[in-house]
Write an enzyme that holds these catalytic residues in place. Structure first.
Site: not given
Ligand code: XLS
Ligand code: CA
Ligand code: CA
Length: 439
Positions: A102, A105, A272, A297, A308, A310, A340
């Site tokens: 991003h 970042d 997601h 991702d 989330d 991750d 991700d």
């Molecule tokens: C957030 C998203 C984000 C996107 C990019 O939940 O996964 O990280 O991948 O903005």
């Molecule tokens: Ca993502």
């Molecule tokens: Ca995510």
């Protein structure tokens, strides 16, 4: 080369499944050819700048645990360069072909819009220099249109048109840098493009706003000569209660409405998919069927938690099924597999970061190899084909192609006195086949 927290690590190498070295790849043999192409070109792995270099392990109950030495540098542009030095060293160690970022970042926000854009451009030039001596390439760039308070009611969907205009300027600058750095894709994740309550929201107006915004992005993509893909990343909730890009099917309906279904694809994230009540493979198969599969991702959520998380992936069955549908879709093209994923809060050392990626890479590589074998053997395919075989018969075919009307079908069904009998779906047989192929 700058001395960074990752500089003392050797490059992770493929050592085969028998290796006892935890910092090695056991299944990811980058040059192993599968279906005529090396694994590295099928999977196109990427490291996510935000999880691996930016986020600190803080949660609502506690602060940073992950050490980011460049944060101690007072000048934010110097800190961004220090972070980039560490980032490219991490990419070197992992020896994966891509990374993603991003804008926020990689470069700090300035005092004004102009300074913010100039900061990004300056750090972008630093990245270009880095990319001359390191192999890592840009899989995708994106804009963070959700962290700053100005975005608390959304970016493109904000009731304030100045936030729409600000976001347009930022996205233009991120698309420019993505193009200049040779990025393969540009991603739009809805961030806060959604709403908390209809009591203060004109939903139709907001959908018009985001439809216009994405049309502007597509128009600029063509005019600026960006040859990559534009991707939307679906997510059903978090941060807002209702997100407009809920899942693949919702995004497709939205793209159709604005005539963008040939211009924009999806970047699908496993976590997601879970939050939307789907599996990752469901989302991949849906996107494939609609012709909008763009990129992945890679991560995993926690079925016991509704948010989330991750996490790095470790479920072979689920990943094999996902890779199976990727292969059936004809592969990821310009897309790839972006991690991700973040280490847990207690895994705060640079080494933890490397272990996490090594495991995730191996899991995906093994899943891809298993999925390729399942496709090659064709047993699963032939069971599915057999299930639909009667549709090859001329009258069934006529029903599907539209050459007979509802009343003609009804008349013939009555005339032949048809009486369909239940047929087994053979789910357990299919599952057993998978168990044998995967384990
Ligand atoms: C957030 C998203 C984000 C996107 C990019 O939940 O996964 O990280 O991948 O903005
Ligand atoms: Ca993502
Ligand atoms: Ca995510």
């Amino acid at each position: 080369m700058a001395d960074t927290i990752f500089s003392n690590f050797d490059v992770i190498k493929f050592e085969g499944p028998e290796s006892n070295n935890p910092l090695s790849y056991r299944y990811y043999d980058a040059d192993r050819v599968v279906f005529g192409k090396p694994l590295k070109d099928h999977l196109r792995f990427a490291v996510a700048y935000w999880h691996s270099l930016t986020l600190t392990g803080s949660d609502p109950f506690g602060g940073a645990t992950i050490h980011r030495p460049w944060s101690a540098i007072a000048d934010p542009m110097e800190a961004a360069r220090g972070k980039a030095d560490a980032a490219f060293e991490l990419f070197r160690v992992l020896d994966l072909p891509f990374h993603c970022w991003h804008d926020r970042d990689i470069a700090p926000e300035g005092e004004s819009l102009a300074e913010t854009i100039a900061n990004l451009q300056t750090i972008g030039e630093y990245f270009a220099t880095k990319m001359e001596s390191y192999k890592s390439r840009l899989l995708w760039g994106t804009a963070n249109l959700f962290s700053h308070p100005r975005f608390m009611a959304g970016a493109a969907t904000n009731p304030d048109p100045d936030v729409f205009a600000w976001s347009a300027a930022i996205v233009k600058s991120c698309m420019d840098l993505t193009r200049q750095l040779g990025g393969s894709n540009y991603v739009l994740w809805g961030g806060r493009e959604g709403y908390e309550t209809l009591l203060n929201t004109d939903m139709d107006h907001e959908l018009q706003q985001i439809g216009r915004f994405i049309s502007l992005v597509v128009e600029y993509k063509h005019r600026s000569g960006f040859e990559g893909q534009i991707l939307i990343e679906p997510k059903p909730k978090e941060p807002t209660a209702h997100q407009y890009d809920f899942d693949t099917a919702t995004v497709y309906g939205f793209l159709k409405r604005f005539g963008l279904e040939k211009e924009v694809k999806v970047n699908l994230e496993a976590n997601h998919a879970l939050l939307a009540g789907h599996s990752f493979e469901h989302e991949i198969a849906t996107a494939s069927s609609l012709g909008i599969l763009g990129s992945l991702d890679i991560n995993r959520g926690d079925a016991l938690l509704g948010w989330d998380t991750d996490q790095f992936p470790n479920e072979l069955w689920a990943m094999t099924m996902s890779m199976y549908h990727v292969i059936k879709a004809g592969g990821l093209g310009l897309g790839g597999c972006n991690f991700d994923a973040k280490v847990r809060r207690q895994s705060f050392t640079p080494e933890d970061m490397i272990h996490a990626h090594a495991g995730g890479v191996d899991l995906c590589a093994l899943a891809f190899i298993k999925a390729a074998k399942i496709v090659e053997e064709g047993k699963l395919d032939s069971l599915v084909t057999a299930r639909y075989a009667d549709w090859q018969k001329p009258y069934a075919n006529a029903m599907l192609s539209g050459s007979v009307s509802l009343d003609e079908i009804a008349a013939k069904a009555l005339e032949e006195n048809i009486n369909p009998q239940p047929r087994s779906g053979k789910q357990e047989q299919h599952e057993n086949l998978l168990v044998r192929s995967i384990y």
